[in-house]
Design an enzyme around this catalytic site. Structure first.
Site, PDB file in Angstrom:
ATOM      1  CD  GLN A 192      42.142  48.480  28.630  1.00  0.00           C
ATOM      2  OE1 GLN A 192      43.268  48.539  28.181  1.00  0.00           O
ATOM      3  NE2 GLN A 192      41.893  48.568  29.927  1.00  0.00           N
ATOM      4  CG  ASN A 193      38.335  42.739  29.929  1.00  0.00           C
ATOM      5  OD1 ASN A 193      39.487  43.149  29.793  1.00  0.00           O
ATOM      6  ND2 ASN A 193      37.762  42.578  31.108  1.00  0.00           N
ATOM      7  CB  VAL A 194      38.130  40.333  23.480  1.00  0.00           C
ATOM      8  CG1 VAL A 194      38.809  41.606  22.975  1.00  0.00           C
ATOM      9  CG2 VAL A 194      39.196  39.339  23.980  1.00  0.00           C
ATOM     10  CG  HIS A 224      41.225  46.454  23.120  1.00  0.00           C
ATOM     11  ND1 HIS A 224      42.076  46.263  24.184  1.00  0.00           N
ATOM     12  CD2 HIS A 224      41.475  47.710  22.673  1.00  0.00           C
ATOM     13  CE1 HIS A 224      42.810  47.362  24.377  1.00  0.00           C
ATOM     14  NE2 HIS A 224      42.452  48.259  23.483  1.00  0.00           N
ATOM     15  CB  CYS A 252      36.316  36.908   5.622  1.00  0.00           C
ATOM     16  SG  CYS A 252      37.292  36.632   4.125  1.00  0.00           S
ATOM     17  CB  CYS A 307      35.520  34.262  -0.115  1.00  0.00           C
ATOM     18  SG  CYS A 307      36.766  34.984   0.969  1.00  0.00           S
ATOM     19  N   GLY A 322      40.969  46.894  37.228  1.00  0.00           N
ATOM     20  CA  GLY A 322      41.684  45.724  36.726  1.00  0.00           C
ATOM     21  C   GLY A 322      42.417  45.919  35.423  1.00  0.00           C
ATOM     22  CG  ASN A 327      45.296  46.838  39.618  1.00  0.00           C
ATOM     23  OD1 ASN A 327      45.971  45.923  40.086  1.00  0.00           O
ATOM     24  ND2 ASN A 327      45.190  47.055  38.318  1.00  0.00           N
ATOM     25  CD  GLU A 386      50.381  43.151  41.710  1.00  0.00           C
ATOM     26  OE1 GLU A 386      51.481  43.702  41.572  1.00  0.00           O
ATOM     27  OE2 GLU A 386      50.219  42.015  42.184  1.00  0.00           O
TER      28      GLU A 386
HETATM   29  P1  OAD Z   1      46.775  43.330  31.953  1.00  0.00           P
HETATM   30  O1  OAD Z   1      46.985  41.859  31.960  1.00  0.00           O
HETATM   31  O2  OAD Z   1      47.843  44.181  31.365  1.00  0.00           O
HETATM   32  O3  OAD Z   1      46.560  43.834  33.439  1.00  0.00           O
HETATM   33  C1  OAD Z   1      45.711  43.188  34.330  1.00  0.00           C
HETATM   34  C2  OAD Z   1      45.586  44.040  35.574  1.00  0.00           C
HETATM   35  O4  OAD Z   1      44.624  43.449  36.411  1.00  0.00           O
HETATM   36  C3  OAD Z   1      46.881  44.173  36.390  1.00  0.00           C
HETATM   37  O5  OAD Z   1      47.093  45.533  36.719  1.00  0.00           O
HETATM   38  C4  OAD Z   1      46.583  43.347  37.646  1.00  0.00           C
HETATM   39  O6  OAD Z   1      47.217  43.888  38.804  1.00  0.00           O
HETATM   40  C5  OAD Z   1      45.083  43.497  37.742  1.00  0.00           C
HETATM   41  N1  OAD Z   1      44.381  42.421  38.477  1.00  0.00           N
HETATM   42  C6  OAD Z   1      44.773  41.134  38.662  1.00  0.00           C
HETATM   43  N2  OAD Z   1      43.866  40.468  39.387  1.00  0.00           N
HETATM   44  C7  OAD Z   1      42.876  41.339  39.679  1.00  0.00           C
HETATM   45  C8  OAD Z   1      41.643  41.254  40.399  1.00  0.00           C
HETATM   46  N3  OAD Z   1      41.237  40.117  40.984  1.00  0.00           N
HETATM   47  N4  OAD Z   1      40.874  42.367  40.483  1.00  0.00           N
HETATM   48  C9  OAD Z   1      41.261  43.518  39.906  1.00  0.00           C
HETATM   49  N5  OAD Z   1      42.404  43.660  39.213  1.00  0.00           N
HETATM   50  C10 OAD Z   1      43.202  42.582  39.091  1.00  0.00           C
HETATM   51  O7  OAD Z   1      45.355  43.579  31.248  1.00  0.00           O
HETATM   52  P2  OAD Z   1      44.812  44.908  30.537  1.00  0.00           P
HETATM   53  O8  OAD Z   1      45.193  46.121  31.273  1.00  0.00           O
HETATM   54  O9  OAD Z   1      43.375  44.658  30.282  1.00  0.00           O
HETATM   55  O10 OAD Z   1      44.985  44.155  24.251  1.00  0.00           O
HETATM   56  O11 OAD Z   1      45.592  44.866  29.164  1.00  0.00           O
HETATM   57  C11 OAD Z   1      45.301  45.840  28.217  1.00  0.00           C
HETATM   58  C12 OAD Z   1      45.365  45.275  26.830  1.00  0.00           C
HETATM   59  O12 OAD Z   1      46.647  44.678  26.606  1.00  0.00           O
HETATM   60  C13 OAD Z   1      44.402  44.142  26.564  1.00  0.00           C
HETATM   61  O13 OAD Z   1      43.142  44.572  26.149  1.00  0.00           O
HETATM   62  C14 OAD Z   1      45.059  43.374  25.458  1.00  0.00           C
HETATM   63  C15 OAD Z   1      46.452  43.355  26.059  1.00  0.00           C
HETATM   64  O14 OAD Z   1      47.469  43.045  25.244  1.00  0.00           O
HETATM   65  C16 OAD Z   1      45.120  43.565  23.061  1.00  0.00           C
HETATM   66  O15 OAD Z   1      45.224  42.374  22.911  1.00  0.00           O
HETATM   67  C17 OAD Z   1      45.110  44.507  21.905  1.00  0.00           C
HETATM   68 ZN    ZN Z   2      35.575  35.781   2.833  1.00  0.00          ZN
END
Ligand code: OAD
Ligand code: ZN
Length: 254
Positions: free
Chosen positions: A116-118, A134, A142, A165, A202, A228, A230
């Site tokens: 899900q990481n960018v 994502h 554009c 453009c 994570g 994780n 948490e």
């Molecule tokens: P979150 O920020 O929601 O969650 C991060 C997770 O990483 C939490 O459960 C933390 O407990 C855990 N964490 C923190 N430190 C860690 C470590 N050192 N090792 C392992 N885990 C750790 O991020 P995502 O679940 O990726 O989408 O969020 C999902 C989507 O929501 C993202 O892709 C983004 C966001 O809004 C869009 O922007 C569309």
């Molecule tokens: Zn353009």
């Protein structure tokens, strides 16, 4: 509720290590937490907020329509933060796991890294088969003519950036309310459904459809590993929960 003692974690890690070795195919779903130890802020939890905005308020087409400059300020800030970082031991461990599972060159299907990481840190760690659900923060597109390019300029300069453009340029990412890229999603779904082991690293597990891949894998009979520090809603699907930071835990699984 209690915390797992050190030996329980070690036992689970040993079991997971064996299961990873035995599995015909492994799929891994990562979220922002894997990049936390590189210094990339997560979205939720400690230190997750930028100027008190939740991602659901800024990562939307509506927010971009209303205030493209504000949305770009957030992305420009994130690009700047990411630019200064490098992959950590967790990213490297997943790249190594892929090398091991696909060693004989014939088994590219034996491993999929769904993210899900960018931030591009999996690419920089050397992972090959990365399904970016994502998008990619280093791509810009554009909104009018669709021209897309890689842009690693930090900071971007005048915001919001504009295309030749004349129209607005947007980040090459997926926003809330937008569909996931079809090819990536299909491959991720298939990888989850065919995996012997499905590992979740994570992610808070609250953003769908990505989080739903865990259930796809579980219903198909995969062993589920959740890593994780948490508790998350995905823990209830887990065969093994490894409580801790991915940069410490993932290298121990190899
Ligand atoms: P979150 O920020 O929601 O969650 C991060 C997770 O990483 C939490 O459960 C933390 O407990 C855990 N964490 C923190 N430190 C860690 C470590 N050192 N090792 C392992 N885990 C750790 O991020 P995502 O679940 O990726 O989408 O969020 C999902 C989507 O929501 C993202 O892709 C983004 C966001 O809004 C869009 O922007 C569309
Ligand atoms: Zn353009």
């Amino acid at each position: 509720m209690r915390k797992a003692g050190r030996s329980e974690v070690t036992d689970a890690a040993a079991a997971v290590r064996q299961a990873l070795e035995d599995a015909e195919s492994v799929a891994v779903l990562t979220g922002a937490g894997i990049s936390a130890e590189s210094g990339v802020p997560t979205f939720r939890g400690q230190g997750g907020l930028w100027r008190n905005f939740r991602p659901e308020e800024l990562a939307t087409p509506e927010a971009f329509e209303r205030d493209p400059r504000l949305v770009w300020e957030w992305y420009d800030w994130r690009r700047g933060r990411i630019h200064k970082t490098k992959p950590n031991a967790g990213h490297h461990a997943l790249a190594e796991l892929e090398r091991r599972k696909t060693r004989d060159g014939l088994k590219s299907e034996a491993f999929a890294l769904i993210t899900q990481n960018v931030d591009g840190l999996h690419d920089r760690a050397g992972s090959q088969r990365i399904l970016k659900l994502h998008g990619d923060i280093w791509l810009v597109r554009c909104v009018n003519c669709g021209a897309e390019e890689r842009n690693e300029q930090v900071p971007l300069g005048e915001l919001p950036p504009r295309c030749r453009c004349g129209s607005l340029i947007r980040p090459g990412v997926v926003w809330f309310g937008e569909p996931l890229p079809a090819a990536e999603w299909e491959q991720a779904f298939a990888a989850a459904a065919h995996s012997g082991i499905f590992m979740v690293v994570g992610t808070s597990g609250v953003v769908y459809p990505a989080a739903g891949l865990v259930e796809v894998a579980r219903h198909a009979g995969a062993g589920i590993v959740v890593t994780n520090p948490e508790a998350t809603p995905l823990d209830s699907h887990a065969t093994w929960v490894l409580r801790g930071a991915s940069g410490e835990i993932l290298p121990r699984l190899l």
